[in-house]
Design a protein around this motif. Structure first.
Motif, short mmCIF file in Angstrom:
data_model
loop_
_atom_site.label_atom_id
_atom_site.label_comp_id
_atom_site.label_asym_id
_atom_site.label_seq_id
_atom_site.Cartn_x
_atom_site.Cartn_y
_atom_site.Cartn_z
N MET A 32 20.38 47.50 27.11
CA MET A 32 20.40 46.98 28.45
C MET A 32 21.51 47.69 29.23
SD MET A 32 20.32 43.05 29.76
CE MET A 32 18.75 42.78 29.03
N LYS A 33 21.27 47.98 30.47
CA LYS A 33 22.23 48.65 31.34
C LYS A 33 23.25 47.64 31.86
CE LYS A 33 22.23 51.43 35.55
NZ LYS A 33 21.40 51.96 36.62
N VAL A 34 24.52 48.05 31.94
CA VAL A 34 25.59 47.21 32.48
C VAL A 34 26.23 47.94 33.65
CG1 VAL A 34 27.78 46.04 32.00
CG2 VAL A 34 26.02 46.17 30.22
N VAL A 35 26.32 47.26 34.80
CA VAL A 35 26.90 47.86 36.01
C VAL A 35 28.11 47.04 36.42
CG1 VAL A 35 26.47 48.40 38.45
CG2 VAL A 35 24.64 48.70 36.76
N ASN A 36 29.23 47.72 36.62
CA ASN A 36 30.47 47.07 37.02
C ASN A 36 30.55 47.02 38.55
OD1 ASN A 36 33.09 46.23 37.49
ND2 ASN A 36 34.05 47.85 36.29
N LEU A 37 30.44 45.82 39.12
CA LEU A 37 30.53 45.65 40.58
C LEU A 37 31.92 45.16 41.00
CD1 LEU A 37 27.06 44.06 41.51
CD2 LEU A 37 27.79 46.44 41.68
N THR A 38 32.95 45.49 40.21
CA THR A 38 34.32 45.19 40.61
C THR A 38 34.97 46.50 41.07
OG1 THR A 38 35.44 45.56 38.48
CG2 THR A 38 34.44 43.37 38.85
N ALA A 39 36.15 46.38 41.64
CA ALA A 39 36.85 47.56 42.17
C ALA A 39 37.66 48.31 41.11
CB ALA A 39 37.77 47.13 43.31
N HIS A 40 37.69 47.78 39.88
CA HIS A 40 38.51 48.39 38.84
C HIS A 40 37.75 48.46 37.53
CE1 HIS A 40 39.02 44.23 37.55
NE2 HIS A 40 39.22 43.96 38.82
N GLU A 41 38.26 49.26 36.61
CA GLU A 41 37.60 49.35 35.32
C GLU A 41 37.83 48.07 34.53
OE1 GLU A 41 40.83 51.71 32.53
OE2 GLU A 41 39.33 52.89 33.58
N ILE A 42 36.87 47.74 33.70
CA ILE A 42 36.96 46.58 32.82
C ILE A 42 36.99 47.10 31.39
CG2 ILE A 42 35.84 44.45 32.05
CD1 ILE A 42 36.65 44.33 35.00
N THR A 43 38.04 46.76 30.66
CA THR A 43 38.21 47.20 29.29
C THR A 43 37.81 46.07 28.35
OG1 THR A 43 40.02 48.66 29.95
CG2 THR A 43 39.84 48.14 27.61
N LEU A 44 36.87 46.35 27.48
CA LEU A 44 36.44 45.40 26.46
C LEU A 44 37.21 45.70 25.19
CD1 LEU A 44 34.43 43.12 25.78
CD2 LEU A 44 32.84 44.90 25.04
N LEU A 45 37.92 44.69 24.68
CA LEU A 45 38.76 44.87 23.50
C LEU A 45 38.11 44.27 22.26
CD1 LEU A 45 42.19 43.82 25.06
CD2 LEU A 45 41.36 46.14 24.68
N GLU A 46 38.49 44.77 21.09
CA GLU A 46 38.07 44.19 19.82
C GLU A 46 38.78 42.84 19.64
OE1 GLU A 46 35.82 45.12 17.74
OE2 GLU A 46 35.43 47.20 18.32
N ALA A 47 38.42 42.11 18.61
CA ALA A 47 39.00 40.79 18.34
C ALA A 47 40.51 40.83 18.13
CB ALA A 47 38.32 40.16 17.13
N ASP A 48 41.04 42.00 17.70
CA ASP A 48 42.48 42.11 17.48
C ASP A 48 43.27 42.14 18.79
OD1 ASP A 48 42.23 44.71 18.50
OD2 ASP A 48 42.44 45.66 16.54
N GLY A 49 42.56 42.32 19.92
CA GLY A 49 43.21 42.33 21.23
C GLY A 49 43.88 43.62 21.60
N ASN A 50 43.82 44.63 20.74
CA ASN A 50 44.48 45.91 21.01
C ASN A 50 43.53 47.09 21.02
OD1 ASN A 50 47.17 44.86 21.18
ND2 ASN A 50 47.09 44.55 18.97
N THR A 51 42.51 47.07 20.20
CA THR A 51 41.61 48.21 20.07
C THR A 51 40.54 48.18 21.16
OG1 THR A 51 41.94 48.07 17.68
CG2 THR A 51 40.13 49.45 18.45
N VAL A 52 40.44 49.29 21.88
CA VAL A 52 39.46 49.39 22.95
C VAL A 52 38.07 49.59 22.36
CG1 VAL A 52 38.72 50.71 24.97
CG2 VAL A 52 41.15 50.29 24.59
N ARG A 53 37.15 48.73 22.73
CA ARG A 53 35.77 48.81 22.27
C ARG A 53 34.91 49.59 23.25
NH1 ARG A 53 32.75 43.26 20.91
NH2 ARG A 53 30.67 44.07 20.60
#
Length: 117
Positions: free
Chosen positions: A1-22
């Motif tokens: 499925m396609k995901v489109v960011n309609l915010t003005a900034h990038e959104i970073t999705l993190l792993e469960a550890d809260g540090n690793t960028v997914r």
């Protein structure tokens, strides 16, 4: 499925550890914005003063983005609430970053999210 960011900034999705960028969702160039105006609803009469009571009216602006099927759109939490309040027919296609309890940098800015609302 396609995901489109309609915010003005990038959104970073993190792993469960809260540090690793997914994954990082870059801004699409369209920003979903919410504007409010107020309609006079009535008055509260208190001795010698009439106090106005207003009703907020939300306006949803998709900034030219065309809402397509089989696409998920990332918007702000406030925009998502306004979509819900307006009973938008495509509400199921919108999510907002869940910033509750997320890690922040030394300036207090959100480093990323682990899921969406």
């Amino acid at each position: 499925m396609k995901v489109v960011n309609l915010t003005a900034h990038e959104i970073t999705l993190l792993e469960a550890d809260g540090n690793t960028v997914r994954k990082v969702f870059e801004p699409s160039g369209h920003v979903a914005r919410l504007s409010k105006s107020f309609d006079l609803h009535g008055f509260i009469e208190d001795l010698d003063v009439d106090i106005e009571v207003v009703r907020p009216i939300s306006s949803l602006n998709f900034d030219g983005a065309i809402i397509e099927p089989y696409t998920i759109y990332i918007v702000s939490w406030l925009f998502l609430q306004a979509l819900r309040d307006a009973k938008h027919p495509n509400l199921h296609q919108f999510v907002a970053p869940n910033t509750e309890g997320v890690p922040k940098d030394y300036k207090g800015a959100v480093k990323g999210v682990q899921n969406f609302i």
